[in-house]
Enzyme design. Structure first.
Site, PDB file in Angstrom:
ATOM      1  N   LYS A   7       0.838  -1.208   0.000  1.00  0.00           N
ATOM      2  CA  LYS A   7       0.000   0.000   0.000  1.00  0.00           C
ATOM      3  C   LYS A   7       0.869   1.253   0.000  1.00  0.00           C
ATOM      4  O   LYS A   7       0.602   2.214  -0.713  1.00  0.00           O
ATOM      5  CB  LYS A   7      -0.946  -0.017   1.206  1.00  0.00           C
ATOM      6  N   ASP A  27     -11.309   2.305   3.110  1.00  0.00           N
ATOM      7  CA  ASP A  27     -11.588   0.869   2.956  1.00  0.00           C
ATOM      8  C   ASP A  27     -13.088   0.633   2.742  1.00  0.00           C
ATOM      9  O   ASP A  27     -13.489  -0.445   2.291  1.00  0.00           O
ATOM     10  CB  ASP A  27     -11.149   0.107   4.222  1.00  0.00           C
ATOM     11  N   GLN A  82      -5.105  -1.732   9.248  1.00  0.00           N
ATOM     12  CA  GLN A  82      -4.933  -3.049   8.619  1.00  0.00           C
ATOM     13  C   GLN A  82      -5.547  -4.135   9.505  1.00  0.00           C
ATOM     14  O   GLN A  82      -5.248  -4.210  10.693  1.00  0.00           O
ATOM     15  CB  GLN A  82      -3.435  -3.320   8.394  1.00  0.00           C
TER      16      GLN A  82
END
Ligand code: NDP
Length: 289
Positions: free
Chosen positions: A53, A120, A97
């Site tokens: 990422k 997200d 995460q």
């Protein structure tokens, strides 16, 4: 029939270069897009994902802030860091995460992210917005699948779409996005009776299960489009350790009209769509979205 391969790497490359153009325009206008990624602990797979990422951001002109917190960080300390990033105007996207260490409540942590920075798309208000037809951030994996289907010119209006898997991050939002595009959607899961029969009705079949090669050629309607979200490590045998999908590529590619490979399919698209969500967040914050 030999299925056409839908190349996720090539499409992801194209999307990354489009994001880079948008990022450069924002920078010229005085707003550098920024993504904060928080990693708690040292889970090896999560460490690799986070590294990807950060690298993707660097290559696209997005500033990344990587916070590596020790595994014994308290939930309160993590929540405090999330709130700090929520309040930081130079940060447009905040991502924690998953999975988090067992002593933390992931739901509580995700809900602490400001919805307008939840790139997200996991916050309940973003899930609800998708459900009610006013999407803000779409979860990256199903969003990437939709881009692949569109890129491959797959018609969705009125078709039978079957999604195998009902997780909050893939299966359910995938079903919503297909419904949004007027497909007739069936969601299958571990309690579904006669999975093969449902799959054989699908014009578009999406596998998001987490079971290596469970969708076989005899479960697929001739000419169907098959998207393989699965990412599994083969436990033993000659291919031990290799990555494979939920779809048995060899048998299904003889029946389907189009198919995504693993690796090189949905995986790179998931990464690319995170950049798209981040740039959209920054554009909105800069009043350009
Ligand atoms: P989850 O484990 O959260 O969900 C799996 C789903 O599959 C569940 O809904 C489960 O049903 C269903 N399922 C399990 N066994 C069966 C079965 N035998 N028949 C029918 N349905 C079954 O996984 P995720 O949604 O997070 O991920 C799915 C896969 O996609 C994994 O391989 C994961 O690694 C991969 N993935 C890939 C990404 C990418 O970027 N390419 C991103 C995210 C995930 P039930 O709800 O009843 O338990």
């Amino acid at each position: 029939m030999t299925a056409k391969i839908i190349d996720g790497n090539a499409l992801a490359r194209q999307i990354r270069s489009e994001v880079a153009v948008r990022a450069a325009k924002l920078v010229t206008a005085g707003c550098t897009p920024g993504l904060a990624v928080i990693l708690v602990g040292e889970d090896p797979a999560s460490t690799v994902y986070v590294r990807h990422k950060v690298k993707d951001c660097e290559e696209s002109g997005i500033r990344s802030i990587l916070d590596r917190l020790p595994a014994d960080t308290t939930e309160e300390a993590l929540l405090a860091r999330v709130r700090e990033l929520n309040a930081d105007p130079s940060v447009h996207g905040v991502l924690v995460q998953l999975p988090l260490p067992k002593h933390m409540d992931s739901h509580r942590v995700i809900e602490a992210i400001a919805p307008e920075k939840d790139v997200d798309g996991f916050h309940v208000s973003n899930a609800g917005a998708l459900m009610t037809g006013t999407p803000r951030f779409r979860p990256c994996t199903p969003y990437g699948v939709m881009r692949m289907l569109d890129h491959a010119g797959v018609k969705l209006d009125g078709v039978e779409a079957v999604v195998v898997g009902r997780s909050n991050i893939v299966g359910k939002p995938q079903a919503m996005m297909l419904l949004e595009r007027n497909a007739t959607v069936t969601i299958c899961h571990s309690r579904t009776r006669d999975l093969a029969e449902h799959c054989r009705r699908a014009d578009v079949l999406i596998a998001a299960v987490g079971r290596a090669r469970m969708i076989t050629g005899d479960m697929v309607k001739p000419g169907a489009v098959v998207i393989d979200v699965g990412m599994n490590r083969i436990p033993d045998g000659p291919d031990a350790g290799k990555l494979c999908g939920d779809v048995d590529f060899d048998s299904v590619s003889k029946v389907a009209s189009a198919i995504t490979p693993v690796p090189g399919g949905v995986g790179p698209m998931t990464r690319a769509m995170l950049l798209v969500n981040t740039i959209e967040a920054a554009e909105r914050a800069a009043g350009r979205g």
